[in-house]
Design a protein around this motif. Structure first.
Motif, PDB file in Angstrom:
ATOM      1  N   ASP A 178      18.527  -7.519  -1.068  1.00 39.24           N
ATOM      2  CA  ASP A 178      18.554  -6.178  -1.636  1.00 39.24           C
ATOM      3  C   ASP A 178      17.617  -5.325  -0.782  1.00 39.24           C
ATOM      4  O   ASP A 178      16.424  -5.235  -1.044  1.00 39.24           O
ATOM      5  N   ASP A 179      18.182  -4.712   0.278  1.00 38.26           N
ATOM      6  CA  ASP A 179      17.361  -4.000   1.254  1.00 38.26           C
ATOM      7  C   ASP A 179      16.849  -2.671   0.702  1.00 38.26           C
ATOM      8  O   ASP A 179      17.432  -2.094  -0.219  1.00 38.26           O
ATOM      9  N   ALA A 180      15.772  -2.184   1.295  1.00 34.24           N
ATOM     10  CA  ALA A 180      15.216  -0.883   0.928  1.00 34.24           C
ATOM     11  C   ALA A 180      16.202   0.221   1.296  1.00 34.24           C
ATOM     12  O   ALA A 180      16.910   0.123   2.288  1.00 34.24           O
ATOM     13  N   ALA A 182       9.464  -8.298   3.121  1.00 38.15           N
ATOM     14  CA  ALA A 182      10.081  -9.126   4.162  1.00 38.15           C
ATOM     15  C   ALA A 182      11.517  -8.700   4.448  1.00 38.15           C
ATOM     16  O   ALA A 182      12.319  -8.525   3.528  1.00 38.15           O
ATOM     17  N   LYS A 183      11.830  -8.490   5.710  1.00 40.38           N
ATOM     18  CA  LYS A 183      13.156  -8.175   6.251  1.00 40.38           C
ATOM     19  C   LYS A 183      13.713  -6.818   5.803  1.00 40.38           C
ATOM     20  O   LYS A 183      14.815  -6.458   6.188  1.00 40.38           O
ATOM     21  N   ARG A 184      12.984  -6.062   5.007  1.00 40.54           N
ATOM     22  CA  ARG A 184      13.506  -4.785   4.513  1.00 40.54           C
ATOM     23  C   ARG A 184      13.336  -3.665   5.549  1.00 40.54           C
ATOM     24  O   ARG A 184      12.428  -3.681   6.368  1.00 40.54           O
ATOM     25  N   HIS A 185      14.233  -2.671   5.431  1.00 47.57           N
ATOM     26  CA  HIS A 185      14.149  -1.473   6.259  1.00 47.57           C
ATOM     27  C   HIS A 185      12.812  -0.773   6.070  1.00 47.57           C
ATOM     28  O   HIS A 185      12.234  -0.807   4.982  1.00 47.57           O
ATOM     29  N   THR A 186      12.377  -0.089   7.104  1.00 44.45           N
ATOM     30  CA  THR A 186      11.243   0.812   7.033  1.00 44.45           C
ATOM     31  C   THR A 186      11.441   1.887   8.090  1.00 44.45           C
ATOM     32  O   THR A 186      12.472   1.907   8.767  1.00 44.45           O
ATOM     33  N   HIS A 231       4.519   2.014   7.188  1.00 40.20           N
ATOM     34  CA  HIS A 231       4.160   1.445   5.889  1.00 40.20           C
ATOM     35  C   HIS A 231       4.042   2.476   4.785  1.00 40.20           C
ATOM     36  O   HIS A 231       2.981   2.698   4.207  1.00 40.20           O
ATOM     37  N   GLY A 232       5.179   3.079   4.492  1.00 40.41           N
ATOM     38  CA  GLY A 232       5.272   3.860   3.271  1.00 40.41           C
ATOM     39  C   GLY A 232       5.658   2.911   2.139  1.00 40.41           C
ATOM     40  O   GLY A 232       5.750   1.701   2.329  1.00 40.41           O
ATOM     41  N   ASP A 233       5.877   3.444   0.968  1.00 44.11           N
ATOM     42  CA  ASP A 233       6.312   2.635  -0.173  1.00 44.11           C
ATOM     43  C   ASP A 233       7.834   2.519  -0.155  1.00 44.11           C
ATOM     44  O   ASP A 233       8.537   3.532  -0.109  1.00 44.11           O
ATOM     45  N   LEU A 234       8.343   1.303  -0.186  1.00 47.90           N
ATOM     46  CA  LEU A 234       9.777   1.045  -0.125  1.00 47.90           C
ATOM     47  C   LEU A 234      10.390   0.940  -1.515  1.00 47.90           C
ATOM     48  O   LEU A 234       9.769   0.436  -2.444  1.00 47.90           O
ATOM     49  N   VAL A 235      11.649   1.395  -1.615  1.00 44.53           N
ATOM     50  CA  VAL A 235      12.460   1.186  -2.826  1.00 44.53           C
ATOM     51  C   VAL A 235      13.789   0.599  -2.375  1.00 44.53           C
ATOM     52  O   VAL A 235      14.501   1.262  -1.614  1.00 44.53           O
TER      53      VAL A 235
END
Length: 150
Positions: free
Chosen positions: A34-36, A91-95, A136-140
């Motif tokens: 479930d990616d950002a 881990a592994k999420r978009h940014t 490094h913002g906050d991911l959703v």
């Protein structure tokens, strides 16, 4: 407010839906995760980053104009095992990684004021070094999507 800062809510929703229905769906299905789909940065962080770009650019080029400076947003992904201060659930999420740019000859080059003058427009290289950047913002997700409108 300038008209260039206005976008209809229906266009915003359409753009977000296009991403979620295409790229995000593909990523989630093929990476089984479930990616950002959004990244948030507070205004003080953004303002500080912009001020640092201006300060550092003026340090190496006192004649630089603000119109020649910018920020490029790179899509990026955290590693499988993030290192602190990055939370493990990223881990592994978009940014996003924000890199300063400087216009030279009509082109907006990635810009690292910590490089020697002739290399300042060449951020990448084989030797690890420091670059002026923001991340490094906050991911959703993993953060709560209840705060999002789109």
């Amino acid at each position: 407010m300038s008209n260039t800062n206005l976008i209809t809510t229906s266009l915003i929703q359409n753009l977000v839906d296009n991403y979620r229905n295409n790229q995000l769906t593909y990523i989630n299905q093929n990476m089984t995760m479930d990616d950002a789909h959004s990244v948030w940065f507070d205004l003080p962080t953004l303002k500080s980053f912009i001020a640092e770009i201006e300060t550092q650019a003026l340090t190496i080029d006192p004649n630089v104009e603000n119109d020649d400076l910018g920020i490029r947003f790179y899509y990026a992904a955290y590693p499988t095992t993030p290192v602190q201060p990055i939370p493990s659930n990223y881990a592994k999420r978009h940014t996003l990684v924000m890199i300063p740019t400087k216009k030279e000859g009509g082109l907006n080059y990635d810009f690292n004021p910590f490089e020697e003058d002739e290399k300042a427009l060449a951020v990448t290289g084989i030797t690890p070094k420091l670059a002026l950047a923001q991340n490094h913002g906050d991911l959703v997700p993993p953060g709560a999507s209840i705060v999002e409108s789109y």
